[in-house]
Design a protein around this motif. Sequence first.
Motif, PDB file in Angstrom:
ATOM      1  N   ALA A   1       0.820  -1.214   0.000  1.00  0.00           N
ATOM      2  CA  ALA A   1       0.000   0.000   0.000  1.00  0.00           C
ATOM      3  C   ALA A   1       0.851   1.259   0.000  1.00  0.00           C
ATOM      4  N   ASP A   2       2.079   1.198   0.531  1.00  0.00           N
ATOM      5  CA  ASP A   2       2.920   2.392   0.642  1.00  0.00           C
ATOM      6  C   ASP A   2       3.846   2.593  -0.565  1.00  0.00           C
ATOM      7  N   MET A   3       3.664   1.787  -1.615  1.00  0.00           N
ATOM      8  CA  MET A   3       4.498   1.934  -2.808  1.00  0.00           C
ATOM      9  C   MET A   3       3.683   2.455  -3.986  1.00  0.00           C
ATOM     10  N   GLU A   4       4.394   3.027  -4.962  1.00  0.00           N
ATOM     11  CA  GLU A   4       3.746   3.448  -6.204  1.00  0.00           C
ATOM     12  C   GLU A   4       4.161   2.498  -7.326  1.00  0.00           C
ATOM     13  N   TYR A   5       3.236   2.338  -8.269  1.00  0.00           N
ATOM     14  CA  TYR A   5       3.436   1.360  -9.328  1.00  0.00           C
ATOM     15  C   TYR A   5       3.160   1.961 -10.705  1.00  0.00           C
ATOM     16  N   SER A   6       3.775   1.364 -11.702  1.00  0.00           N
ATOM     17  CA  SER A   6       3.418   1.621 -13.096  1.00  0.00           C
ATOM     18  C   SER A   6       2.413   0.553 -13.481  1.00  0.00           C
ATOM     19  N   TYR A   7       1.227   0.980 -13.945  1.00  0.00           N
ATOM     20  CA  TYR A   7       0.248  -0.011 -14.384  1.00  0.00           C
ATOM     21  C   TYR A   7       0.318  -0.108 -15.898  1.00  0.00           C
ATOM     22  N   LEU A   8       0.781  -1.254 -16.394  1.00  0.00           N
ATOM     23  CA  LEU A   8       0.875  -1.478 -17.824  1.00  0.00           C
ATOM     24  C   LEU A   8      -0.454  -2.025 -18.325  1.00  0.00           C
ATOM     25  N   ILE A   9      -1.026  -1.365 -19.308  1.00  0.00           N
ATOM     26  CA  ILE A   9      -2.381  -1.672 -19.775  1.00  0.00           C
ATOM     27  C   ILE A   9      -2.577  -3.156 -20.071  1.00  0.00           C
ATOM     28  N   ASP A  10      -1.616  -3.782 -20.716  1.00  0.00           N
ATOM     29  CA  ASP A  10      -1.816  -5.158 -21.163  1.00  0.00           C
ATOM     30  C   ASP A  10      -1.305  -6.209 -20.190  1.00  0.00           C
ATOM     31  N   SER A  11      -0.844  -5.774 -18.996  1.00  0.00           N
ATOM     32  CA  SER A  11      -0.314  -6.792 -18.084  1.00  0.00           C
ATOM     33  C   SER A  11      -0.603  -6.514 -16.607  1.00  0.00           C
ATOM     34  N   GLY A  12      -0.322  -5.315 -16.108  1.00  0.00           N
ATOM     35  CA  GLY A  12      -0.595  -5.040 -14.707  1.00  0.00           C
ATOM     36  C   GLY A  12       0.470  -4.171 -14.058  1.00  0.00           C
ATOM     37  N   PRO A  13       0.542  -4.185 -12.709  1.00  0.00           N
ATOM     38  CA  PRO A  13       1.426  -3.268 -11.987  1.00  0.00           C
ATOM     39  C   PRO A  13       2.838  -3.813 -11.759  1.00  0.00           C
TER      40      PRO A  13
ATOM     41  N   PRO B   1       6.748  -2.073  -9.946  1.00  0.00           N
ATOM     42  CA  PRO B   1       7.269  -0.899  -9.231  1.00  0.00           C
ATOM     43  C   PRO B   1       7.484   0.278 -10.183  1.00  0.00           C
ATOM     44  N   TRP B   2       7.125   1.472  -9.719  1.00  0.00           N
ATOM     45  CA  TRP B   2       7.113   2.655 -10.574  1.00  0.00           C
ATOM     46  C   TRP B   2       8.446   2.926 -11.244  1.00  0.00           C
ATOM     47  N   ARG B   3       8.399   3.096 -12.536  1.00  0.00           N
ATOM     48  CA  ARG B   3       9.473   3.694 -13.306  1.00  0.00           C
ATOM     49  C   ARG B   3       8.826   4.301 -14.537  1.00  0.00           C
ATOM     50  N   SER B   4       9.312   5.443 -14.914  1.00  0.00           N
ATOM     51  CA  SER B   4       8.714   6.146 -16.047  1.00  0.00           C
ATOM     52  C   SER B   4       8.949   5.361 -17.334  1.00  0.00           C
ATOM     53  N   GLN B   5       7.870   5.071 -18.046  1.00  0.00           N
ATOM     54  CA  GLN B   5       7.968   4.323 -19.299  1.00  0.00           C
ATOM     55  C   GLN B   5       6.710   4.559 -20.121  1.00  0.00           C
ATOM     56  N   ALA B   6       6.835   4.381 -21.420  1.00  0.00           N
ATOM     57  CA  ALA B   6       5.707   4.620 -22.319  1.00  0.00           C
ATOM     58  C   ALA B   6       4.579   3.639 -22.018  1.00  0.00           C
ATOM     59  N   GLY B   7       3.345   4.174 -22.034  1.00  0.00           N
ATOM     60  CA  GLY B   7       2.172   3.321 -21.867  1.00  0.00           C
ATOM     61  C   GLY B   7       1.874   2.924 -20.441  1.00  0.00           C
ATOM     62  N   ALA B   8       2.590   3.498 -19.455  1.00  0.00           N
ATOM     63  CA  ALA B   8       2.357   3.150 -18.054  1.00  0.00           C
ATOM     64  C   ALA B   8       1.633   4.277 -17.339  1.00  0.00           C
ATOM     65  N   LEU B   9       0.755   3.906 -16.433  1.00  0.00           N
ATOM     66  CA  LEU B   9       0.021   4.875 -15.630  1.00  0.00           C
ATOM     67  C   LEU B   9       0.498   4.752 -14.189  1.00  0.00           C
ATOM     68  N   ARG B  10       0.815   5.879 -13.580  1.00  0.00           N
ATOM     69  CA  ARG B  10       1.314   5.859 -12.197  1.00  0.00           C
ATOM     70  C   ARG B  10       0.144   5.756 -11.222  1.00  0.00           C
ATOM     71  N   ILE B  11       0.222   4.789 -10.316  1.00  0.00           N
ATOM     72  CA  ILE B  11      -0.873   4.589  -9.366  1.00  0.00           C
ATOM     73  C   ILE B  11      -0.323   3.984  -8.087  1.00  0.00           C
ATOM     74  N   SER B  12      -0.948   4.307  -6.979  1.00  0.00           N
ATOM     75  CA  SER B  12      -0.465   3.819  -5.689  1.00  0.00           C
ATOM     76  C   SER B  12      -0.958   2.398  -5.424  1.00  0.00           C
ATOM     77  N   GLY B  13      -0.154   1.658  -4.671  1.00  0.00           N
ATOM     78  CA  GLY B  13      -0.572   0.323  -4.254  1.00  0.00           C
ATOM     79  C   GLY B  13      -1.835   0.374  -3.422  1.00  0.00           C
ATOM     80  N   ALA B  14      -1.995   1.441  -2.622  1.00  0.00           N
ATOM     81  CA  ALA B  14      -3.185   1.567  -1.768  1.00  0.00           C
ATOM     82  C   ALA B  14      -4.459   1.623  -2.609  1.00  0.00           C
ATOM     83  N   ALA B  15      -4.415   2.336  -3.747  1.00  0.00           N
ATOM     84  CA  ALA B  15      -5.598   2.432  -4.616  1.00  0.00           C
ATOM     85  C   ALA B  15      -5.934   1.076  -5.222  1.00  0.00           C
ATOM     86  N   LEU B  16      -4.918   0.371  -5.733  1.00  0.00           N
ATOM     87  CA  LEU B  16      -5.155  -0.929  -6.352  1.00  0.00           C
ATOM     88  C   LEU B  16      -5.685  -1.937  -5.332  1.00  0.00           C
ATOM     89  N   LEU B  17      -5.126  -1.932  -4.154  1.00  0.00           N
ATOM     90  CA  LEU B  17      -5.566  -2.878  -3.132  1.00  0.00           C
ATOM     91  C   LEU B  17      -6.982  -2.574  -2.651  1.00  0.00           C
TER      92      LEU B  17
END
Length: 243
Positions: free
Chosen positions: A161-173, A175-191
């Motif tokens: 819950a205390d980490m941020e993630y890159s959510y890749l549209i075709d696969s999932g979350p 750990p956050w790193r800037s990359q094309a096609g990724a959406l930044r979202i917190s673990g707390a929101a996903l959980l």
Amino acid sequence: MRVDAQPALILHARVWRETSLLLECLTPEYGRVGLVARGVRREKSRMPRGLLQPLQALSLSWIGNGELFTLTHAEAAAAPLQIAGERLYSGMYLNELVLRLCARGDPQPELFEHYFTCLQRLAAGEPEGWSLRRFERDLMIDLGYGLVLDRNIDDGSPLRADMEYSYLIDSGPQPWRSQAGALRISGAALLALHHDERPDMQHERELRLLMRALLRDQLNGGSLNAWDMRMRSSALSQESSGP
């Protein structure tokens, strides 16, 4: 084919020829069904036109073959759902989403239940945005596009819950790193979405952006009229709670 007394909800109704209506309905056993309500716009129609509206739980009967069937009987199965004001946009959004993503003739009993439950939540005054996020999650699962909401796709470890993630549209979350096609979202929101526990306002906004991106992908980059209508009307609320 003859079908009797099938539970149904109308997604869309439009004028068809001079005296009839063309209905798009959602049913548990037959999925999305196209029905012609013949002669229902005549003054002395045996089937009241006012009954054939969205937000009304119905029992419908029909006959025929092919893409369009002929409606033979309709009656109310319960009182109309009382969804009014700005929440009507959310009702329209649900209907458009189902119309755009669900093919005719594909039985979806779980989808019917999730759709009707969401309408009931909106009518009961439950939090609008959270009700929609839950339906969007369930819709994706019902259509076979289940979301990864509880684990890191890199190594399968549980989300934190205390980490941020890159959510890749075709696969999932991951750990956050800037990359094309990724959406930044917190673990707390996903959980929160995974455990069906309403998040705080910030995390709810994050989930809204995530679901919008995932649905846009399912729509092949397209948009929904309900999104645009809500945006025009919703200079009204800064709290991104609706569709």
